[in-house]
Design an enzyme around this catalytic site. Structure first.
Site, short mmCIF file in Angstrom:
data_model
loop_
_atom_site.label_atom_id
_atom_site.label_comp_id
_atom_site.label_asym_id
_atom_site.label_seq_id
_atom_site.Cartn_x
_atom_site.Cartn_y
_atom_site.Cartn_z
N TYR A 135 -8.98 3.19 4.82
CA TYR A 135 -7.99 2.60 5.74
C TYR A 135 -6.72 2.17 5.02
O TYR A 135 -5.62 2.63 5.33
CB TYR A 135 -8.67 1.46 6.49
N TYR A 173 -15.11 -6.20 0.63
CA TYR A 173 -14.10 -5.63 -0.26
C TYR A 173 -14.65 -4.36 -0.92
O TYR A 173 -15.68 -4.40 -1.59
CB TYR A 173 -13.76 -6.66 -1.33
#
Ligand SMILES: [Zn+2]
Lengths: 384, 135
Positions: free
Chosen positions: A328, A280
């Site tokens: 992304y 993350y």
């Protein structure tokens, strides 16, 4: 441990919804529906097969209930556990435990957010602390900025090492057609970008996108007849230590130390066994602290560890091969995308960015302000 | 907690003390753990035998950031390790942001009266610090 779900649950379907900027009028529920259809389709399952439902959201407090109504699912096992952006990794742990116990047979984990197109700016379900709110920290950027400042002070981590994370993550994004930001990026550009909350500049921060995801999980016997090569859950762990940043004892050590240890112990593996990491990332300091907390390097060694291209394409510790939250996709709660990319890497479906022969992957995340952590170790059939 | 004191809501006790220019914290009468923010139970041992204490208002900057927001001058946000052994968030005034560094000694400057009431967090009096003077 008796009752551990190791080897008892497989990921058989993963999908994103449309990502990026989906346009006005689309709701977070629409994106979850898209992702569900795609994930069930690639698995070869039908909606009627789903009897366990897991979701977290900053839009809907009763997340699994809300999306179940929209989708027409009446689960016999339901879970809206919300521990921040890593909730979906926690859901994977919960789903595996429920599957092992026979509480459900096909578990569906869902997420959707229209943070970019939805209007109203950044949406959060944070309850501001009366002991912090008057001082005007930008939530959560300033909290992580203070963590990065402390990491620099305590271990000598440099501004450039933080920037390295953004640069190498961008290099991965350039190989992912779905990535939001695909232009080349340099350390100088990151360091010299507009200051947001020191030491962070704009380019130390993740992208703000729309997006959703779905993960389908079932038991190995059921997985055998489905369309995708099953990806097995080898280990999982969770932990949380505090909620607000002033309650965090050491701003350089997250509860990921504990979730990671639990996950690796269950898997019977060590970081040396891991082929690819999906970690993350909302700010550049994340992968540095994650790699330390999970034991890929010593505490305080994360800055030098990520330097020299080690976590980028061709590096010996590939991190965030999809381009991460940095480049992304980051709709506010990124966790589900770590599971999706890890699964695709283990299936060998990642094209240009595929890690050759990947057998073991880690999906790891935190929620809140280094508050909660969840870790999953995934592997191919050969690793079970 | 002593007789009757248990009924004093901890957040209100904190806010009332701030209104009087004081930061309070707690120690546990059983395990001696220092705690901030104030609570009805000790976060270490679970005892309700917790005692409010006033802080001397001195400490050291544990970490810091400078927030750059549109439409206002950059401002610092710090976490301060107070000498009594608890940590708080605050702001350091009377020093340029660049001079507000980790390890710097600071002292309570003043408490500004309530400017805003947050829907979730309630009344928000605000303490501010300054670089610690000599002596
Ligand atoms: Zn105690």
């Amino acid at each position: 441990m008796d009752g551990d779900p190791r080897g008892k649950a497989c990921i058989v379907g993963v999908a994103e919804s449309d990502l990026g900027a989906v346009g006005a009028g689309v709701t977070a529920l629409d994106l979850q529906a898209q992702a569900m259809v795609r994930a069930l389709d690639e698995a070869g399952l039908r909606k009627a097969d789903v009897d366990g439902l897991f979701s977290a959201s900053v839009y809907y407090q009763m997340a699994s209930v809300e999306v179940a109504e929209y989708l027409g699912i009446r689960p016999r096992y339901t879970d809206s556990t919300t521990v921040g952006g890593c909730s979906f990794i926690a859901h994977l742990h919960h789903a595996a435990t429920a599957l092992r116990a026979g509480a459900c047979d096909v578990a569906l984990i869902l997420y959707g957010s229209t943070q970019r197109s939805g209007g109203g700016g950044f949406t959060t379900n944070a309850n501001p602390s009366p002991y912090e709110l008057p001082y005007g920290p930008r939530m959560p950027i300033s909290m992580y900025a203070m963590s990065a400042a402390r990491h620099m002070h305590q271990y000598g981590t440099t501004r450039e090492q933080l920037a390295e994370v953004a640069v190498q993550t961008r290099a991965w994004a350039r190989m992912n057609p779905k990535a939001f930001m695909r232009d080349p990026l340099t350390v100088e550009e990151v360091v010299n970008a507009r200051a947001i909350s020191e030491p962070f500049t704009l380019l130390d921060c993740c992208v703000v996108t729309d997006g959703g995801g779905a993960v389908v999980v079932t038991r190995p016997d059921r997985a055998r007849d489905l369309r995708q090569a099953p990806v097995h859950l080898l280990g999982a762990g969770e932990a949380h230590w505090h909620r607000h940043i002033h309650q965090m004892p050491d701003l350089t050590v997250s509860a990921g130390v504990e979730s990671g240890r639990r996950a690796f112990e269950m898997a019977g593996l060590t970081p040396g066994d891991v082929d690819v990491c999906e970690l993350y990332d909302a700010f550049t300091v994340f992968p540095i602290v994650h790699l330390e907390d999970l034991g890929f390097c010593g505490k305080g060694e994360g800055g030098p560890f990520v330097s020299g291209g080690r976590i980028g394409p061709g590096g010996d510790c590939p991190v965030n091969t999809n381009g991460g939250g940095m480049s992304y996709c980051h709709p506010g709660m990124y966790g589900i995308f770590t599971i999706i990319e890890a699964t695709r890497q283990l299936r060998g479906q990642c094209g240009d960015r595929q890690i050759e022969g990947a057998e073991v992957a880690v999906a790891h995340g935190v929620g809140g302000v280094w508050s909660a952590a969840a870790t999953a170790i995934l592997g191919t059939a050969a690793t079970v | 907690m002593a007789d009757g004191a248990a009924m004093l809501p901890p957040l209100k006790a904190y806010q009332d003390a701030l209104d009087n220019g004081e930061i309070i914290y707690q120690t546990c009468g059983d395990c001696e753990r220092v705690a901030f923010y104030p609570r009805l139970v000790c976060p270490e041992c679970g005892s309700t035998n917790v005692v409010y204490k006033p802080s001397a208002g001195k400490g050291e900057v544990y970490t810091r950031t400078v927030v750059h927001a549109r439409g206002r001058d950059p401002y610092n946000v710090v976490l301060i390790d107070m000498d009594e052994g608890f940590r708080i968030m605050s702001t350091v005034e009377d020093a340029p942001n660049d001079d507000v560094r980790i390890g710097m000694r600071v002292e309570l400057k003043t408490v500004y009266p309530v400017e805003e009431v947050d829907a979730k967090a309630g009344r928000l009096p605000k303490h501010v610090f300054r670089p610690q003077g000599d002596g």
